[in-house]
Each structure stands twice: as structure tokens, then as C-alpha cells.
Design a protein around this motif. Structure first.
Motif, PDB file in Angstrom:
ATOM      1  N   CYS A  82     -35.452 -23.767  19.359  1.00  0.00           N
ATOM      2  CA  CYS A  82     -35.371 -24.346  19.338  1.00  0.00           C
ATOM      3  C   CYS A  82     -34.037 -25.371  19.643  1.00  0.00           C
ATOM      4  CB  CYS A  82     -35.982 -25.274  18.583  1.00  0.00           C
ATOM      5  SG  CYS A  82     -37.161 -26.628  18.778  1.00  0.00           S
ATOM      6  N   ALA A  83     -32.776 -25.016  19.048  1.00  0.00           N
ATOM      7  CA  ALA A  83     -31.594 -25.985  18.728  1.00  0.00           C
ATOM      8  C   ALA A  83     -31.010 -25.876  19.921  1.00  0.00           C
ATOM      9  CB  ALA A  83     -31.335 -25.756  17.345  1.00  0.00           C
ATOM     10  N   VAL A  84     -30.941 -24.370  20.620  1.00  0.00           N
ATOM     11  CA  VAL A  84     -30.014 -23.956  21.373  1.00  0.00           C
ATOM     12  C   VAL A  84     -29.887 -24.572  22.489  1.00  0.00           C
ATOM     13  CG1 VAL A  84     -30.158 -21.584  23.265  1.00  0.00           C
ATOM     14  CG2 VAL A  84     -30.578 -21.447  20.514  1.00  0.00           C
ATOM     15  N   PRO A  85     -30.744 -25.170  23.556  1.00  0.00           N
ATOM     16  CA  PRO A  85     -29.905 -26.255  24.091  1.00  0.00           C
ATOM     17  C   PRO A  85     -29.437 -27.018  23.910  1.00  0.00           C
ATOM     18  CG  PRO A  85     -32.941 -25.548  24.658  1.00  0.00           C
ATOM     19  CD  PRO A  85     -32.080 -24.896  23.532  1.00  0.00           C
ATOM     20  N   PHE A  86     -29.834 -27.794  22.262  1.00  0.00           N
ATOM     21  CA  PHE A  86     -28.924 -29.162  22.492  1.00  0.00           C
ATOM     22  C   PHE A  86     -27.744 -28.295  21.733  1.00  0.00           C
ATOM     23  CE2 PHE A  86     -28.505 -31.707  18.695  1.00  0.00           C
ATOM     24  CZ  PHE A  86     -28.067 -32.749  20.013  1.00  0.00           C
ATOM     25  N   ALA A  87     -27.588 -27.255  21.278  1.00  0.00           N
ATOM     26  CA  ALA A  87     -26.019 -26.795  21.151  1.00  0.00           C
ATOM     27  C   ALA A  87     -25.295 -26.491  22.426  1.00  0.00           C
ATOM     28  CB  ALA A  87     -26.747 -25.657  20.216  1.00  0.00           C
ATOM     29  N   ALA A  88     -25.615 -26.158  23.584  1.00  0.00           N
ATOM     30  CA  ALA A  88     -25.617 -26.230  24.828  1.00  0.00           C
ATOM     31  C   ALA A  88     -25.044 -26.577  25.517  1.00  0.00           C
ATOM     32  CB  ALA A  88     -26.545 -25.934  25.906  1.00  0.00           C
ATOM     33  N   LEU A  89     -25.409 -28.479  25.097  1.00  0.00           N
ATOM     34  CA  LEU A  89     -25.414 -30.225  25.719  1.00  0.00           C
ATOM     35  C   LEU A  89     -24.119 -30.448  24.359  1.00  0.00           C
ATOM     36  CD1 LEU A  89     -26.889 -32.813  26.376  1.00  0.00           C
ATOM     37  CD2 LEU A  89     -26.374 -33.012  24.764  1.00  0.00           C
ATOM     38  N   LEU A  90     -24.466 -30.091  23.082  1.00  0.00           N
ATOM     39  CA  LEU A  90     -22.759 -30.559  23.283  1.00  0.00           C
ATOM     40  C   LEU A  90     -21.663 -29.673  23.062  1.00  0.00           C
ATOM     41  CD1 LEU A  90     -24.955 -31.012  19.089  1.00  0.00           C
ATOM     42  CD2 LEU A  90     -23.750 -32.807  21.115  1.00  0.00           C
ATOM     43  N   LYS A  91     -21.855 -28.360  22.974  1.00  0.00           N
ATOM     44  CA  LYS A  91     -20.742 -27.624  23.867  1.00  0.00           C
ATOM     45  C   LYS A  91     -20.081 -28.177  25.366  1.00  0.00           C
ATOM     46  CE  LYS A  91     -19.400 -22.368  24.571  1.00  0.00           C
ATOM     47  NZ  LYS A  91     -19.597 -21.226  23.627  1.00  0.00           N
ATOM     48  N   ASN A  92     -20.760 -28.547  25.933  1.00  0.00           N
ATOM     49  CA  ASN A  92     -20.351 -29.401  27.865  1.00  0.00           C
ATOM     50  C   ASN A  92     -20.397 -30.959  27.784  1.00  0.00           C
ATOM     51  OD1 ASN A  92     -20.682 -26.156  27.589  1.00  0.00           O
ATOM     52  ND2 ASN A  92     -21.385 -26.549  29.449  1.00  0.00           N
ATOM     53  N   LYS A  93     -20.577 -31.419  26.708  1.00  0.00           N
ATOM     54  CA  LYS A  93     -20.506 -32.607  27.358  1.00  0.00           C
ATOM     55  C   LYS A  93     -19.929 -33.214  28.405  1.00  0.00           C
ATOM     56  CE  LYS A  93     -20.050 -33.629  21.795  1.00  0.00           C
ATOM     57  NZ  LYS A  93     -19.209 -34.143  21.087  1.00  0.00           N
ATOM     58  N   GLU A  94     -18.766 -32.602  28.684  1.00  0.00           N
ATOM     59  CA  GLU A  94     -18.429 -33.901  30.028  1.00  0.00           C
ATOM     60  C   GLU A  94     -19.450 -33.807  31.072  1.00  0.00           C
ATOM     61  OE1 GLU A  94     -15.871 -35.679  30.959  1.00  0.00           O
ATOM     62  OE2 GLU A  94     -16.112 -35.876  29.248  1.00  0.00           O
ATOM     63  N   GLU A  95     -20.486 -31.661  30.636  1.00  0.00           N
ATOM     64  CA  GLU A  95     -21.133 -32.270  32.115  1.00  0.00           C
ATOM     65  C   GLU A  95     -21.910 -33.332  32.164  1.00  0.00           C
ATOM     66  OE1 GLU A  95     -23.533 -28.486  33.613  1.00  0.00           O
ATOM     67  OE2 GLU A  95     -22.318 -28.123  32.809  1.00  0.00           O
ATOM     68  N   PHE A  96     -22.699 -33.752  31.184  1.00  0.00           N
ATOM     69  CA  PHE A  96     -23.803 -34.141  30.954  1.00  0.00           C
ATOM     70  C   PHE A  96     -23.618 -35.845  30.446  1.00  0.00           C
ATOM     71  CE2 PHE A  96     -25.146 -30.211  29.428  1.00  0.00           C
ATOM     72  CZ  PHE A  96     -25.961 -29.658  30.243  1.00  0.00           C
ATOM     73  N   LYS A  97     -22.327 -35.874  30.686  1.00  0.00           N
ATOM     74  CA  LYS A  97     -21.689 -37.635  30.415  1.00  0.00           C
ATOM     75  C   LYS A  97     -22.500 -38.752  31.028  1.00  0.00           C
ATOM     76  CE  LYS A  97     -17.256 -40.104  28.927  1.00  0.00           C
ATOM     77  NZ  LYS A  97     -17.431 -40.375  27.595  1.00  0.00           N
ATOM     78  N   ASN A  98     -23.007 -39.872  30.431  1.00  0.00           N
ATOM     79  CA  ASN A  98     -23.788 -40.282  31.042  1.00  0.00           C
ATOM     80  C   ASN A  98     -24.880 -40.518  31.495  1.00  0.00           C
ATOM     81  OD1 ASN A  98     -22.050 -42.744  29.928  1.00  0.00           O
ATOM     82  ND2 ASN A  98     -20.514 -42.397  31.413  1.00  0.00           N
ATOM     83  N   LYS A  99     -25.501 -38.925  31.317  1.00  0.00           N
ATOM     84  CA  LYS A  99     -26.697 -38.304  32.270  1.00  0.00           C
ATOM     85  C   LYS A  99     -28.089 -38.540  31.562  1.00  0.00           C
ATOM     86  CE  LYS A  99     -24.534 -35.606  35.683  1.00  0.00           C
ATOM     87  NZ  LYS A  99     -23.581 -34.531  35.891  1.00  0.00           N
TER      88      LYS A  99
END
Length: 311
Positions: A276-293
Motif C-alpha cells: 500500500c505504501a509503494v505509490p506514496f514512495a513513488a511520489l516521494l521519490k519523484n517530488k518534482e514531477e508532482f510539485k503543486n499537483k
């Protein structure tokens, strides 16, 4: 797959599932630089999203088929989901489980009156045993992730999320057998505008990532990941949907998964399992990609052995 079909599925399974809450955390927003909306399937009946697909698959059978029962092979969440859905609908459930499946999961199946048939811990043994029951009992086989009715049931997670937050930029889901992310992709395609679907996958079992590159279903040589729910590979029913509607897959290391899991436990005060934590880990790894989204994250389940935590 059209909207009408998915809406009908959502209405059909409504009496048998919880509409799970969507939680937010200012602290995790600040940490990630994005606005996060966590869809909490860890609060679903039997503790995982699998209840949705199992309920829809059984409800899709004819009365005659239901009288002969259902069979599945699963060492975990789908075993419990099929048992509970079958119990609620008055259907006999035969559950093929490997001998070495965790006792806590066997106990869960028994609680919901599923009949356990044990087999050796190989995919071949699971399939052969399930087939034998199909032939002997006339039971209908339910696949944990590679069956249309299961995928459509799973799509209701993201449908609910989008009803609550229609303006999401991205929805993130874990990817193992592919049943959840395929359902998520169908929901986003039909009910959202300009919203991407991104999968999170452990580096140790990155078959879906490789499948997207090669264009054919790849498998794994090792299964050495803490995310035990993601050790399976894609199937011929869900892979075409994933190819068409999933934008990308982000792979994460084991320590990144554990860290993300711990953050959610500590900051949100909720129990989630490692997968369950895997997608959140993916977001934390690529913060720039999700910035302000605005990002929806599907927390797929909370069936974890609390005596055996990775942190």
C-alpha cells in the motif's frame, strides 16, 4: 469499456462494500510539495480493495452457477475477499492456499466460512488444485486480478475518489497483478479530464515496468520484496488496459517503501500494509514531477501482521 457499465457495477456492489473515506494530511502535503488525497481502502470490509472485485465477480454469476460455488487461489487478500463476499451472498467458497501461507490469513478465510484446500507453494500447484475443484464441484473460478468482472469492481475505488475530488491531476496506485491499476485506469479514462494514472512498483519485482517497455507480459525471477501483495505478474485481460491508459510506472527500492509506510503510520495514524505504501514512495521519490499537483493515492489495504513490521 463504457461509463454505463462501470456505473452499473458501482450500484450493484454498493450494498456489499464500504464507501471508504478520503483522508488528507497537511504535514505530508508540505513534505511532498503536492496536495495529496488518500483513498483509504485499508478501511474496506476484510481490509482491502479486493472486496469490490470479489463481490462484483460473484454477483455477475447466474443463480445456477452460484449454487455450485466459487473457487480461487490466493494466499492473502483475495482469499479473504472471496470468502466474505460469498458468505454474504450465500455461496460456497473453495479457497486454494499454499501450505506456507500466513496463519493469520488462513484464520481470516475461516472466519468468513471459506473452505481451505492446501497445496504446494508454486503457481503451478495453485492452478492445478483450483482446476481440480472446478472439475469436481462445477465451481466457477475467480481470478484475483485478471478477470473483467474483478477489474470492473476494482474500478469503483477511483470512481468514488473522483466523485469526491473531480479535479485531480494524477491518480497513483500500486501495481502487482494489475487488477487494481487497470480498474483505476478505466475509471480515470471514463470519469476524469486531463488526469494521469501512474503505477508504483517495487524494483525487486518490476515485471510491469519491463512489460510496458517490451510490449509483452514479463515475469519475475525473484520475489524478494516486503510488498508481499505485489509479487504477482500481469495478465492478458488487464495488460492491454494498462498499456493503453497508464501513463508510466515508477519503481522504488525496499527502504523507500518501508520509509513511506512508516510515515503514513506515524503521521496519519492509520494502519497500511507494505504494498500500500509503494505509490506514496513513488511520489516521494519523484517530488518534482508532482510539485503543486493534486494527487489521489490509493491506499490498497491494511492487512499487515502487526507482530512482524518492517520498521
Amino acid at each position: 469499456m463504457n461509463k454505463e457499465t462501470l456505473i452499473a457495477v458501482k450500484e450493484r456492489i454498493q450494498p456489499y462494500i464500504h464507501r471508504t473515506p478520503v483522508l488528507t494530511s497537511q504535514l505530508l502535503d508540505d513534505l511532498s510539495g503536492a496536495k495529496l488525497f488518500f483513498k483509504c481502502e485499508n478501511f474496506q470490509k476484510m481490509g482491502a480493495f479486493k472486496m469490490r472485485g470479489a463481490a462484483n465477480a460473484i454477483l455477475s454469476l447466474s443463480d445456477e452457477e452460484r449454487q455450485k460455488g466459487v473457487v480461487t487461489h490466493s494466499s492473502g487478500n483475495f482469499a479473504q475477499a472471496v470468502s466474505l463476499a460469498a458468505q454474504k451472498l450465500g455461496v460456497k467458497a473453495y479457497i486454494v492456499m499454499p501450505k506456507n501461507a500466513p496463519q493469520v490469513k488462513k484464520d481470516g478465510v475461516k472466519t468468513y466460512e471459506g473452505e481451505i484446500i492446501e497445496c504446494e507453494s508454486t503457481p503451478q500447484a495453485r492452478e492445478a488444485t483450483a482446476e481440480k475443484i472446478q472439475n469436481e464441484k462445477g465451481a466457477s473460478f475467480l481470478h484475483p486480478s485478471n478477470q473483467d468482472e474483478v477489474i470492473y469492481g476494482n474500478s469503483t475505488v477511483a470512481m468514488e475518489l473522483l466523485e469526491d475530488h473531480p479535479d485531480l491531476d494524477v491518480v497513483l496506485a500500486p501495481i502487482g497483478g494489475g487488477g487494481l491499476i487497470a480498474g483505476t485506469a478505466l475509471a480515470v479514462h471514463n470519469f476524469a479530464t486531463n488526469c494521469k494514472v501512474i503505477g508504483g512498483e517495487p524494483m525487486e519485482v518490476d515485471d510491469a515496468y519491463r512489460s510496458m517497455i517490451s510490449g509483452k507480459i514479463e515475469t519475475n525471477k525473484t520475489f524478494n520484496t516486503v510488498a508481499d501483495g505485489l509479487r504477482t505478474h500481469l495478465g492478458d485481460r488487464n495488460f492491454p488496459i494498462i498499456q493503453k491508459y497508464v501513463d508510466k510506472i515508477i519503481r522504488v527500492e525496499e527502504d523507500e517503501i518501508i520509509q513511506a509506510m512508516q510515515l503514513i503510520w506515524e503521521r496519519m495514524k492509520i494502519i497500511i500494509e507494505p504494498s500500500c505504501a509503494v505509490p506514496f514512495a513513488a511520489l516521494l521519490k519523484n517530488k518534482e514531477e508532482f510539485k503543486n499537483k493534486k494527487v489521489g493515492i490509493i491506499l490498497s489495504g491494511g492487512n499487515v501482521d502487526v507482530k512482524n513490521l518492517p520498521f
